[in-house]
Design a protein around this motif. Sequence first.
Motif, PDB file in Angstrom:
ATOM      1  N   THR A  48       0.835  -1.201   0.000  1.00  0.00           N
ATOM      2  CA  THR A  48       0.000   0.000   0.000  1.00  0.00           C
ATOM      3  C   THR A  48       0.868   1.248   0.000  1.00  0.00           C
ATOM      4  OG1 THR A  48      -1.788  -1.170   1.113  1.00  0.00           O
ATOM      5  CG2 THR A  48      -1.790   1.234   1.285  1.00  0.00           C
ATOM      6  N   LEU A  49       1.900   1.258   0.823  1.00  0.00           N
ATOM      7  CA  LEU A  49       2.810   2.405   0.865  1.00  0.00           C
ATOM      8  C   LEU A  49       3.494   2.594  -0.487  1.00  0.00           C
ATOM      9  CD1 LEU A  49       4.314   1.856   4.416  1.00  0.00           C
ATOM     10  CD2 LEU A  49       2.772   3.707   3.720  1.00  0.00           C
ATOM     11  N   SER A  50       3.821   1.513  -1.162  1.00  0.00           N
ATOM     12  CA  SER A  50       4.445   1.602  -2.493  1.00  0.00           C
ATOM     13  C   SER A  50       3.452   2.074  -3.543  1.00  0.00           C
ATOM     14  CB  SER A  50       5.006   0.240  -2.918  1.00  0.00           C
ATOM     15  OG  SER A  50       6.070  -0.134  -2.082  1.00  0.00           O
ATOM     16  N   ALA A  51       2.181   1.677  -3.390  1.00  0.00           N
ATOM     17  CA  ALA A  51       1.162   2.002  -4.388  1.00  0.00           C
ATOM     18  C   ALA A  51       0.747   3.471  -4.349  1.00  0.00           C
ATOM     19  CB  ALA A  51      -0.063   1.117  -4.188  1.00  0.00           C
ATOM     20  N   VAL A  52       0.855   4.091  -3.190  1.00  0.00           N
ATOM     21  CA  VAL A  52       0.434   5.485  -3.030  1.00  0.00           C
ATOM     22  C   VAL A  52       1.689   6.314  -2.768  1.00  0.00           C
ATOM     23  CG1 VAL A  52      -1.059   7.090  -1.786  1.00  0.00           C
ATOM     24  CG2 VAL A  52      -1.766   4.695  -2.071  1.00  0.00           C
ATOM     25  N   GLY A  53       2.167   6.964  -3.805  1.00  0.00           N
ATOM     26  CA  GLY A  53       3.453   7.649  -3.755  1.00  0.00           C
ATOM     27  C   GLY A  53       3.630   8.654  -2.633  1.00  0.00           C
ATOM     28  N   ARG A  54       2.594   9.405  -2.310  1.00  0.00           N
ATOM     29  CA  ARG A  54       2.734  10.460  -1.297  1.00  0.00           C
ATOM     30  C   ARG A  54       2.417   9.978   0.105  1.00  0.00           C
ATOM     31  NH1 ARG A  54      -1.425  14.227  -3.409  1.00  0.00           N
ATOM     32  NH2 ARG A  54      -2.212  12.263  -4.164  1.00  0.00           N
ATOM     33  N   LEU A  55       2.212   8.691   0.256  1.00  0.00           N
ATOM     34  CA  LEU A  55       1.832   8.133   1.545  1.00  0.00           C
ATOM     35  C   LEU A  55       3.049   7.590   2.266  1.00  0.00           C
ATOM     36  CD1 LEU A  55      -0.669   7.366   3.293  1.00  0.00           C
ATOM     37  CD2 LEU A  55      -0.646   5.159   2.107  1.00  0.00           C
ATOM     38  N   LEU A  80      -7.285  11.148   0.072  1.00  0.00           N
ATOM     39  CA  LEU A  80      -6.897  11.711   1.361  1.00  0.00           C
ATOM     40  C   LEU A  80      -5.577  12.474   1.266  1.00  0.00           C
ATOM     41  CD1 LEU A  80      -7.972   8.728   3.591  1.00  0.00           C
ATOM     42  CD2 LEU A  80      -8.817  11.082   3.819  1.00  0.00           C
ATOM     43  N   CYS A  81      -4.623  11.928   0.531  1.00  0.00           N
ATOM     44  CA  CYS A  81      -3.346  12.641   0.340  1.00  0.00           C
ATOM     45  C   CYS A  81      -3.578  13.952  -0.395  1.00  0.00           C
ATOM     46  CB  CYS A  81      -2.348  11.754  -0.405  1.00  0.00           C
ATOM     47  SG  CYS A  81      -1.691  10.398   0.594  1.00  0.00           S
ATOM     48  N   ASP A  82      -4.448  13.937  -1.420  1.00  0.00           N
ATOM     49  CA  ASP A  82      -4.785  15.173  -2.137  1.00  0.00           C
ATOM     50  C   ASP A  82      -5.379  16.203  -1.181  1.00  0.00           C
ATOM     51  OD1 ASP A  82      -3.949  14.160  -4.580  1.00  0.00           O
ATOM     52  OD2 ASP A  82      -5.986  13.683  -5.275  1.00  0.00           O
ATOM     53  N   LEU A  83      -6.325  15.768  -0.358  1.00  0.00           N
ATOM     54  CA  LEU A  83      -6.986  16.683   0.571  1.00  0.00           C
ATOM     55  C   LEU A  83      -6.000  17.269   1.580  1.00  0.00           C
ATOM     56  CD1 LEU A  83     -10.257  14.652   1.186  1.00  0.00           C
ATOM     57  CD2 LEU A  83     -10.035  16.778  -0.131  1.00  0.00           C
ATOM     58  N   CYS A  84      -5.090  16.440   2.052  1.00  0.00           N
ATOM     59  CA  CYS A  84      -4.087  16.922   3.018  1.00  0.00           C
ATOM     60  C   CYS A  84      -3.086  17.866   2.356  1.00  0.00           C
ATOM     61  CB  CYS A  84      -3.338  15.742   3.630  1.00  0.00           C
ATOM     62  SG  CYS A  84      -4.306  14.787   4.792  1.00  0.00           S
ATOM     63  N   ASP A  85      -2.583  17.470   1.195  1.00  0.00           N
ATOM     64  CA  ASP A  85      -1.534  18.252   0.540  1.00  0.00           C
ATOM     65  C   ASP A  85      -2.062  19.530  -0.100  1.00  0.00           C
ATOM     66  OD1 ASP A  85       0.169  16.230   1.290  1.00  0.00           O
ATOM     67  OD2 ASP A  85       0.292  15.329  -0.699  1.00  0.00           O
ATOM     68  N   LEU A  94      -6.318  19.898   5.117  1.00  0.00           N
ATOM     69  CA  LEU A  94      -7.434  19.596   5.999  1.00  0.00           C
ATOM     70  C   LEU A  94      -6.943  18.873   7.258  1.00  0.00           C
ATOM     71  CD1 LEU A  94     -10.201  18.392   3.516  1.00  0.00           C
ATOM     72  CD2 LEU A  94      -9.772  20.690   4.389  1.00  0.00           C
ATOM     73  N   ASP A  95      -7.539  19.220   8.390  1.00  0.00           N
ATOM     74  CA  ASP A  95      -7.204  18.526   9.634  1.00  0.00           C
ATOM     75  C   ASP A  95      -8.029  17.239   9.732  1.00  0.00           C
ATOM     76  OD1 ASP A  95      -9.794  19.179  10.533  1.00  0.00           O
ATOM     77  OD2 ASP A  95      -9.099  20.847  11.748  1.00  0.00           O
ATOM     78  N   ASP A  96      -7.809  16.477  10.799  1.00  0.00           N
ATOM     79  CA  ASP A  96      -8.466  15.178  10.948  1.00  0.00           C
ATOM     80  C   ASP A  96      -9.990  15.285  10.938  1.00  0.00           C
ATOM     81  OD1 ASP A  96      -5.954  14.095  11.060  1.00  0.00           O
ATOM     82  OD2 ASP A  96      -5.999  13.671  13.215  1.00  0.00           O
ATOM     83  N   ASP A  97     -10.533  16.269  11.642  1.00  0.00           N
ATOM     84  CA  ASP A  97     -11.986  16.422  11.684  1.00  0.00           C
ATOM     85  C   ASP A  97     -12.542  16.725  10.296  1.00  0.00           C
ATOM     86  OD1 ASP A  97     -12.122  15.934  14.409  1.00  0.00           O
ATOM     87  OD2 ASP A  97     -12.010  18.064  14.936  1.00  0.00           O
ATOM     88  N   ALA A  98     -11.905  17.618   9.587  1.00  0.00           N
ATOM     89  CA  ALA A  98     -12.370  17.971   8.237  1.00  0.00           C
ATOM     90  C   ALA A  98     -12.245  16.777   7.288  1.00  0.00           C
ATOM     91  CB  ALA A  98     -11.584  19.163   7.698  1.00  0.00           C
TER      92      ALA A  98
END
Length: 111
Positions: free
Chosen positions: A13-20, A56-61, A65-69
């Motif tokens: 999973t970590l390999s599949a999602v580059g920004r994770l 989720l990575c898109d939303l964070c980067d 967005l914080d955890d609640d958002a």
Amino acid sequence: MSGATGFLTEEETLSAVGRLDRARLQRFVRTEVIRPADAGGQAVYRRVDIARLELLCDLCDDFELDDDALGIVMELVDQLHGTRSELVALMRALGEEAEHVRARVLERLKR
């Protein structure tokens, strides 16, 4: 993919999602915006989880967005997917009805 199960291990999973990275993945699991399956005590991830992790990575980067958002946005995404599934089922059922029934329903939708 691990074996014939169709699940990915944490490393895959970590390999599949580059920004994770591991810390971010653990944050998503801790806040329950990602819920991995369990395979003999090991967390495993489905293809849909990979898509969610990308979002989720898109939303964070992009939006910081914080955890609640993140939780709110993902809940809305899940609701939207559920509504879409219901609409597809409704359209399938309507497609199986007689032409006069479909025409009457379409006429009511135009009102």
